[in-house]
Design a protein around this motif. Structure first.
Motif, PDB file in Angstrom:
ATOM      1  N   SER A 200       0.823  -1.204   0.000  1.00 48.31           N
ATOM      2  CA  SER A 200       0.000   0.000   0.000  1.00 48.31           C
ATOM      3  C   SER A 200       0.862   1.260   0.000  1.00 48.31           C
ATOM      4  O   SER A 200       0.632   2.192  -0.775  1.00 48.31           O
ATOM      5  CB  SER A 200      -0.929  -0.003   1.223  1.00 48.31           C
ATOM      6  OG  SER A 200      -1.677   1.191   1.288  1.00 48.31           O
ATOM      7  N   ARG A 203       2.701   1.635  -3.352  1.00 48.94           N
ATOM      8  CA  ARG A 203       1.785   2.116  -4.401  1.00 48.94           C
ATOM      9  C   ARG A 203       1.570   3.627  -4.313  1.00 48.94           C
ATOM     10  O   ARG A 203       1.489   4.312  -5.339  1.00 48.94           O
ATOM     11  CB  ARG A 203       0.437   1.397  -4.288  1.00 48.94           C
ATOM     12  CG  ARG A 203       0.390   0.043  -4.966  1.00 48.94           C
ATOM     13  CD  ARG A 203      -0.947  -0.603  -4.721  1.00 48.94           C
ATOM     14  NE  ARG A 203      -1.131  -1.808  -5.512  1.00 48.94           N
ATOM     15  CZ  ARG A 203      -2.032  -2.729  -5.245  1.00 48.94           C
ATOM     16  NH1 ARG A 203      -2.841  -2.588  -4.195  1.00 48.94           N
ATOM     17  NH2 ARG A 203      -2.149  -3.796  -6.008  1.00 48.94           N
ATOM     18  N   GLU A 207       2.501   4.843  -7.975  1.00 46.80           N
ATOM     19  CA  GLU A 207       1.305   4.787  -8.810  1.00 46.80           C
ATOM     20  C   GLU A 207       0.648   6.166  -8.925  1.00 46.80           C
ATOM     21  O   GLU A 207       0.576   6.905  -7.940  1.00 46.80           O
ATOM     22  CB  GLU A 207       0.280   3.792  -8.240  1.00 46.80           C
ATOM     23  CG  GLU A 207       0.792   2.364  -8.074  1.00 46.80           C
ATOM     24  CD  GLU A 207       0.840   1.598  -9.384  1.00 46.80           C
ATOM     25  OE1 GLU A 207       0.565   2.187 -10.461  1.00 46.80           O
ATOM     26  OE2 GLU A 207       1.153   0.393  -9.345  1.00 46.80           O
ATOM     27  N   THR A 210      -3.835   4.846  -7.074  1.00 43.90           N
ATOM     28  CA  THR A 210      -3.697   3.622  -6.283  1.00 43.90           C
ATOM     29  C   THR A 210      -4.900   2.692  -6.422  1.00 43.90           C
ATOM     30  O   THR A 210      -4.797   1.494  -6.146  1.00 43.90           O
ATOM     31  CB  THR A 210      -3.486   3.956  -4.792  1.00 43.90           C
ATOM     32  OG1 THR A 210      -4.584   4.765  -4.326  1.00 43.90           O
ATOM     33  CG2 THR A 210      -2.178   4.717  -4.588  1.00 43.90           C
ATOM     34  N   PRO A 213      -3.971   0.635 -10.084  1.00 44.98           N
ATOM     35  CA  PRO A 213      -2.511   0.633 -10.216  1.00 44.98           C
ATOM     36  C   PRO A 213      -2.039   0.095 -11.566  1.00 44.98           C
ATOM     37  O   PRO A 213      -2.616  -0.840 -12.109  1.00 44.98           O
ATOM     38  CB  PRO A 213      -2.057  -0.265  -9.068  1.00 44.98           C
ATOM     39  CG  PRO A 213      -3.217  -1.147  -8.781  1.00 44.98           C
ATOM     40  CD  PRO A 213      -4.434  -0.304  -9.049  1.00 44.98           C
ATOM     41  N   ILE A 216       1.817  -2.442  -9.718  1.00 54.23           N
ATOM     42  CA  ILE A 216       1.618  -3.552  -8.782  1.00 54.23           C
ATOM     43  C   ILE A 216       0.140  -3.916  -8.766  1.00 54.23           C
ATOM     44  O   ILE A 216      -0.688  -3.195  -8.205  1.00 54.23           O
ATOM     45  CB  ILE A 216       2.104  -3.188  -7.365  1.00 54.23           C
ATOM     46  CG1 ILE A 216       3.572  -2.759  -7.401  1.00 54.23           C
ATOM     47  CG2 ILE A 216       1.946  -4.392  -6.431  1.00 54.23           C
ATOM     48  CD1 ILE A 216       4.110  -2.303  -6.054  1.00 54.23           C
ATOM     49  N   LYS A 217      -0.176  -5.034  -9.407  1.00 52.98           N
ATOM     50  CA  LYS A 217      -1.569  -5.469  -9.529  1.00 52.98           C
ATOM     51  C   LYS A 217      -1.912  -6.446  -8.402  1.00 52.98           C
ATOM     52  O   LYS A 217      -1.104  -7.302  -8.040  1.00 52.98           O
ATOM     53  CB  LYS A 217      -1.792  -6.160 -10.878  1.00 52.98           C
ATOM     54  CG  LYS A 217      -1.414  -5.315 -12.093  1.00 52.98           C
ATOM     55  CD  LYS A 217      -2.351  -4.135 -12.264  1.00 52.98           C
ATOM     56  CE  LYS A 217      -1.999  -3.292 -13.468  1.00 52.98           C
ATOM     57  NZ  LYS A 217      -2.182  -3.991 -14.751  1.00 52.98           N
ATOM     58  N   TYR A 224       0.154 -10.633  -5.359  1.00 53.23           N
ATOM     59  CA  TYR A 224       0.431  -9.468  -6.185  1.00 53.23           C
ATOM     60  C   TYR A 224       1.294  -9.851  -7.385  1.00 53.23           C
ATOM     61  O   TYR A 224       1.999 -10.856  -7.373  1.00 53.23           O
ATOM     62  CB  TYR A 224       1.168  -8.401  -5.365  1.00 53.23           C
ATOM     63  CG  TYR A 224       0.375  -7.891  -4.185  1.00 53.23           C
ATOM     64  CD1 TYR A 224      -0.602  -6.915  -4.329  1.00 53.23           C
ATOM     65  CD2 TYR A 224       0.604  -8.397  -2.909  1.00 53.23           C
ATOM     66  CE1 TYR A 224      -1.324  -6.439  -3.255  1.00 53.23           C
ATOM     67  CE2 TYR A 224      -0.117  -7.934  -1.819  1.00 53.23           C
ATOM     68  CZ  TYR A 224      -1.083  -6.956  -1.986  1.00 53.23           C
ATOM     69  OH  TYR A 224      -1.804  -6.492  -0.915  1.00 53.23           O
TER      70      TYR A 224
END
Length: 229
Positions: A200, A203, A207, A210, A213, A216-217, A224
């Motif tokens: 978190s 990101r 990103e 967030t 994103p 980082i998916k 992830y």
């Protein structure tokens, strides 16, 4: 001989740790307050620091933060008398390498110290590219620098390690347990929430959105995956 700095204000615990570490073949330095501990960490350049959180003067969290802000990456094993989830998350987020709650056995502490030393030994680390580019992210693993569209980002040591681990497994789905073991290399009381906290925070820095994103998916129900936009 590896040099261990023990920063702890309880004399009985210092004596116990010092005796057992010396029996295990380590050279031990000690400090009983935070200010002295920080000074010794900088001047003596130990191989690892055993750092209590509750200390006179600077506390362990402040010492850890000060060292990491100065790019001092000496491995740190933190100690506390409180089994406090917030303390654990905060200490690890600031760059501590492991965590023990009092009371602990000297054998467990020595095992953790040896594991951290093995993990952080540069010669044992696999060869990786010094510079990686993923989308608009540039990662320099040698200089510990990350930039987004050419603008430097301020990452904590653990955020940086997490980013590198994800980048080195780009396109691969990683479970929370795999990330926990790969980045922290120990079981965090069976609790993988520390991974979610760091993802978190990471990101928020890399990103643009967030909630959607690009890098980082989240793979729902598993973990992830990092990929380029």
């Amino acid at each position: 001989m590896k040099r261990i700095l023990v920063v702890e204000d309880e004399p009985s615990i210092v004596t116990l740790i010092k005796f057992n570490l010396e029996q295990a073949g380590f050279f031990v330095l000690t400090a009983e307050d935070g200010n002295t501990g920080l000074q010794l960490a900088v001047d003596e350049k130990p191989d690892l620091i055993v750092l209590d959180i509750m200390l006179p003067g600077m506390d362990g969290i402040e010492i850890c933060k000060a060292l990491r802000q100065e790019k001092n990456m000496t491995p740190i094993v933190m100690l506390t008398a409180r089994d406090d989830e917030l303390d654990k998350v905060l200490g690890l987020e600031l760059g501590a390498d492991d965590y023990l709650t009092k009371p602990f056995s000297p054998r467990e502490l020595i095992a953790r110290i040896k594991a951290v030393l093995r993990r952080t030994k540069q010669d044992d680390k696999p060869e990786i590219e010094n510079r990686m580019t993923i989308g608009e992210l540039t990662i320099d693993t040698e200089k510990y620098e990350v930039a987004l569209r050419g603008k430097p980002l301020e990452l904590t040591p653990k955020e940086f390690e997490l980013l590198i681990f994800l980048a080195n497994h780009q396109g691969k789905v990683l479970s929370r347990d795999q990330l926990l073991n790969g980045v922290w290399d120990f079981e965090y009381d069976g609790d993988t929430r520390i991974v979610d906290v760091h993802v978190s925070h990471l990101r928020e820095k890399i990103e643009d959105d967030t909630k959607q994103p690009k890098y980082i998916k989240t793979i729902r129900g598993f973990g992830y995956k990092m990929e380029g936009p």
